[in-house]
Design an enzyme around this catalytic site. Structure first.
Site, short mmCIF file in Angstrom:
data_model
loop_
_atom_site.label_atom_id
_atom_site.label_comp_id
_atom_site.label_asym_id
_atom_site.label_seq_id
_atom_site.Cartn_x
_atom_site.Cartn_y
_atom_site.Cartn_z
N CYS A 1 22.73 2.02 8.28
CA CYS A 1 22.42 1.51 9.32
C CYS A 1 22.95 0.44 9.36
O CYS A 1 22.78 -0.62 11.12
CB CYS A 1 20.72 1.60 8.95
SG CYS A 1 20.33 3.47 9.13
N GLN B 1 16.51 11.09 3.26
CA GLN B 1 17.67 11.18 2.60
C GLN B 1 17.05 12.50 1.28
O GLN B 1 18.53 13.45 0.88
CB GLN B 1 18.04 10.22 1.52
CG GLN B 1 18.66 9.48 2.20
CD GLN B 1 20.10 9.26 2.83
OE1 GLN B 1 20.39 10.21 2.85
NE2 GLN B 1 19.94 8.52 4.59
N GLY C 1 13.55 8.61 11.47
CA GLY C 1 12.43 7.93 10.09
C GLY C 1 11.97 7.33 10.64
O GLY C 1 10.94 6.57 9.63
N SER D 1 13.74 12.80 9.05
CA SER D 1 14.58 13.21 10.35
C SER D 1 16.09 13.52 10.24
O SER D 1 15.99 13.99 9.23
CB SER D 1 15.46 10.74 9.86
OG SER D 1 16.37 11.12 11.09
N ALA D 2 15.51 14.18 11.19
CA ALA D 2 16.68 15.59 11.52
C ALA D 2 18.15 15.24 11.54
O ALA D 2 18.99 15.96 11.08
CB ALA D 2 16.33 16.16 12.60
C1 LIG Z 1 15.57 6.09 4.24
C2 LIG Z 1 16.38 6.22 5.57
N1 LIG Z 1 15.28 5.77 6.04
C3 LIG Z 1 14.95 5.59 7.36
C4 LIG Z 1 15.98 5.86 8.00
C5 LIG Z 1 16.14 5.60 9.69
O1 LIG Z 1 16.40 6.75 10.37
P1 LIG Z 1 16.42 6.74 11.41
O2 LIG Z 1 17.85 6.66 11.92
O3 LIG Z 1 15.71 8.75 12.06
O4 LIG Z 1 15.66 5.85 12.28
C6 LIG Z 1 17.37 6.29 7.56
C7 LIG Z 1 18.51 6.34 7.94
O5 LIG Z 1 19.72 5.56 7.48
C8 LIG Z 1 17.34 6.31 6.38
O6 LIG Z 1 18.26 6.56 4.56
#
Ligand SMILES: Cc1ncc(COP(=O)(O)O)c(C=O)c1O
Length: 378
Positions: free
Chosen positions: A329, A180, A74, A201-202
């Protein structure tokens, strides 16, 4: 504590990969391991696995296979969308919201010396003010609007159909972070003709980590942020993560097949959790919109301040229960969440995000309630 006794309620941060997905991936590491750019049979085999996957994903979204660009997840998909918008489409401004994920907010901020970054008003439930968005669009022709489908902390769903229509009226570009929601809701891009970019994102739907994709609407003049070889139609250089692409595709297929059943299971668990929480902790507050405009996997709850509520996620962790404090995150950080700040939540009320998957069960809800009672009511 034995891992089997632990309870996982942090599915918005990441989900366990399904066993079927793992078994689907293994042959692409051991037997069909060729470089997809090689012209021999090993390469042709993996190339065709990638293209089959692309087609299957495109069918789920009702778009064209050529509109799907695989990325490392993502964050990279969001970065690529912004890179294309600024460097290729030459947008004049970025319009986003303070409740977006850091993968959007910090990416937008990285362009603020080049072009204005504007923030649309949101209300106390995290809902975007469409009148303000319209004013911003009218004042800023040729801009990129980046508004997520569902908020990853409070679960508020943005009305993407209405945003799509507004962005279309002003001839601007629309990016939505659907990390999400993809594989949790059906998304029909044939009905959302002004979405130019959509990020996925998988690992949020029981697929592998480190893989995702960016949908880029056909005809959008694009260029690669990662320079190198001609992979992904010259939009993302680097040897493709074939096993992860195949795994993500199966995870998405399984999710689509069971979408309604999974949704019903998770919704029932969330309802049960809400009722039991209110029964034992009547003063709590739920953050974000409740009801049908709320992502069914997430419940964000603030507890009245007290000595024991302060370290709630850590105290639950000690009891073997994983929840998140604010955005996953930034887990490990006890700083007040930027999303809760943006919607005006009281920063002296500690909040936790409980995020549920179809693999959770009612017994786990009871154990969570019991643990909360032990921590908060002792
Ligand atoms: C809304 C959203 N966008 C982007 C991301 C980032 O995705 P990735 O972990 O695949 O980089 C997340 C991860 O928590 C997310 O919840």
């Amino acid at each position: 504590m034995d891992i089997k006794e632990k309870i996982y309620f942090d599915n918005a941060a990441s989900t366990p990969m399904l066993e079927e997905v793992m078994y689907e991936m293994i042959p692409y590491m051991r037997i069909a391991f060729g470089n997809p750019s090689s012209t021999h049979s090993f390469g042709r085999e993996t190339k065709s696995a990638i293209e089959f996957s692309r087609k299957k994903i495109a069918d789920m979204l009702k778009c064209k296979a050529s509109e799907i660009t695989f990325t490392s997840g993502g964050s990279e998909a969001n970065n690529l969308a912004f890179y294309i918008a600024v460097n290729s489409l030459k947008v004049n401004a970025i319009i986003t919201a303070k409740t977006e994920h850091k993968a959007v907010l910090n990416t937008a901020r990285s362009y603020q010396e080049q072009i204005p970054v504007l923030y649309v008003d949101i209300d106390k439930n995290g809902i975007v003010d469409l009148d303000h968005l319209e004013r911003l669009l009218a004042e800023n022709p040729n801009s990129l609007v980046s508004l997520m489908h569902a908020n990853n902390e409070i679960g508020t769903l943005h009305p993407i159909q209405k945003i799509n229509a507004l962005v279309s009226k002003y001839n601007c570009y629309f990016h939505t972070d659907a990390v999400q929601t993809f594989a949790h809701y059906p998304i029909d891009l044939s009905q959302l003709s002004n979405i130019h970019f959509l990020s996925v994102s998988a690992h949020k739907f029981h697929g592998p980590k480190g893989i995702g994709f960016l949908y880029i609407k056909k005809g959008t003049k694009s260029l690669s942020q990662i320079k190198g070889g001609p992979q992904e139609r010259e939009l993302r250089a680097g040897t493709e993560n074939v096993s992860a692409i195949v795994g993500m595709t199966l995870a998405a297929e399984l999710a689509y097949k069971d979408l309604e059943d999974r949704k019903a299971t998770v919704l029932a668990l969330r309802e049960e959790l809400k009722i039991k929480l209110l029964e034992h902790f009547p003063l709590i507050k739920f953050n974000g919109i409740q009801g049908e405009n709320s992502l069914y996997t997430i419940l964000n709850v603030s507890f009245p301040p007290s000595k024991s509520s302060d370290m709630l996620p850590f105290a639950l962790d000690i009891k073997g229960i994983a929840v998140s404090a604010g955005s996953a995150c930034s887990s490990g950080s006890t700083a007040f969440s930027h999303v809760l700040r943006a919607i005006g939540s009281r920063d002296d009320w500690p909040a936790i995000r409980i995020s549920i998957s179809h693999l959770n069960n009612s017994n786990e809800i009871d154990r969570l309630i019991l643990a909360l009672k032990e921590i908060l009511l002792k």
